[in-house]
Design an enzyme around this catalytic site. Structure first.
Site, PDB file in Angstrom:
ATOM      1  N   ASP A   1      10.616  56.427 -30.605  1.00 59.72           N
ATOM      2  CA  ASP A   1      10.248  55.720 -31.708  1.00 59.72           C
ATOM      3  C   ASP A   1      11.066  54.652 -32.293  1.00 59.72           C
ATOM      4  OD1 ASP A   1       8.031  57.227 -31.657  1.00 59.72           O
ATOM      5  OD2 ASP A   1       8.809  58.857 -33.190  1.00 59.72           O
TER       6      ASP A   1
ATOM      7  N   SER B   1      11.804  64.742 -44.907  1.00 59.48           N
ATOM      8  CA  SER B   1      12.906  65.837 -45.002  1.00 59.48           C
ATOM      9  C   SER B   1      13.593  65.910 -46.602  1.00 59.48           C
ATOM     10  CB  SER B   1      14.201  65.138 -44.203  1.00 59.48           C
ATOM     11  OG  SER B   1      14.405  63.615 -44.708  1.00 59.48           O
TER      12      SER B   1
END
Length: 266
Positions: free
Chosen positions: A51, A168
């Protein structure tokens, strides 16, 4: 599918991916799609890597909206922006031969620091304090003063970026079909003196976000666009909005955002 004629390979690891690039060039030659040496000439811009490489390919080619981006992993790991793997190069060839792909459009965020020219991000923008001290700023939604923030910083993500740093720190995972940007606090202080919303929220294209940094104290904010840092001295104002600019990606039809979310987290 559109009749693509040229492809450019973004291979940030150089010699490590030289053989992969050669094999992929041969594959696309068989598909009558020929390799070019400039991303400006390409109908397809293909990143080789994970990514991070995909995000770099988009940034280095200036977020082109007149081509398609294609992610090809050099490893066997699972990714969000990357659908294909070099280890299964046959599946990539078959997907092109059978037209087993969709073109999907992903929104981007426009970021303007002080009076500089705007920049863009596909994944996320972050602004954080670089010293052991909280950062104070006034947050405006459109021209409306929303809150006075005191904390470690602010994260603004796209829907496709919502599964990364945003998740997160407690942000929501957002479907890419919902064109929005998500604002998430980083380490906010909430007490009798300072009060923030305390949760992430979504803004659409008609609601830009402005961050005015308190200059009564010397701050040295660290800012990043996707996986690259921004170097700007004396930052006073940051303006963010969901851009009209999109990028187009080639994706497998049976590999949606939610398929990837399930595989990576459940």
């Amino acid at each position: 599918m559109i009749n693509y004629k040229t492809i450019y390979f973004f291979a940030p690891h150089g010699d490590e991916t030289k053989e992969i690039k050669q094999d992929l060039s041969k594959l696309f030659d068989r598909l009558d799609i020929h390799t070019v040496e400039s991303d400006k000439e390409a109908d397809i811009i293909a990143s080789i890597g994970g990514d991070g490489a995909f995000l770099q390919a988009v940034r280095r080619s200036n977020f082109r909206d007149d081509c398609v981006y294609l992610g090809i992993a050099a490893d066997s790991n699972r990714h969000f922006y990357v659908d294909f793997h070099y280890q299964d190069i046959q599946a990539l060839e078959e997907a092109f031969q059978k037209d087993d792909m969709d073109v999907r459009r992903y929104p981007t965020i426009e970021v303007k620091v002080n009076d500089n020219n705007p920049s863009y991000c596909l994944n996320e923008f972050t602004l954080r304090s670089s010293i052991v001290k909280t950062l104070k700023m006034d947050i405006y939604i459109s021209d409306f003063f929303f809150e006075h923030f005191n904390g470690d910083g602010i994260l603004v993500s796209t829907p496709t970026g919502s599964t990364g740093y945003n998740k997160s720190v407690g942000g929501a995972v957002v479907d890419p079909l919902i064109e929005s940007m998500q604002v998430t606090e980083l380490g906010s202080v909430n007490n009798n003196t300072y009060r923030t919303l305390g949760t992430s929220f979504l803004l659409n294209r008609q609601r830009p976000l402005t961050l005015l940094i308190d200059k009564n104290t010397d701050y040295y904010p660290v800012m990043s666009l996707d996986n690259e840092a921004i170097s700007v001295q004396n930052t006073e104002k940051v303006e963010l909005r969901l851009s009209k600019k999109h990028i187009q990606t080639l994706k497998l039809k049976d590999n949606t955002f939610w398929h990837k979310t399930q595989r990576n987290f459940l």
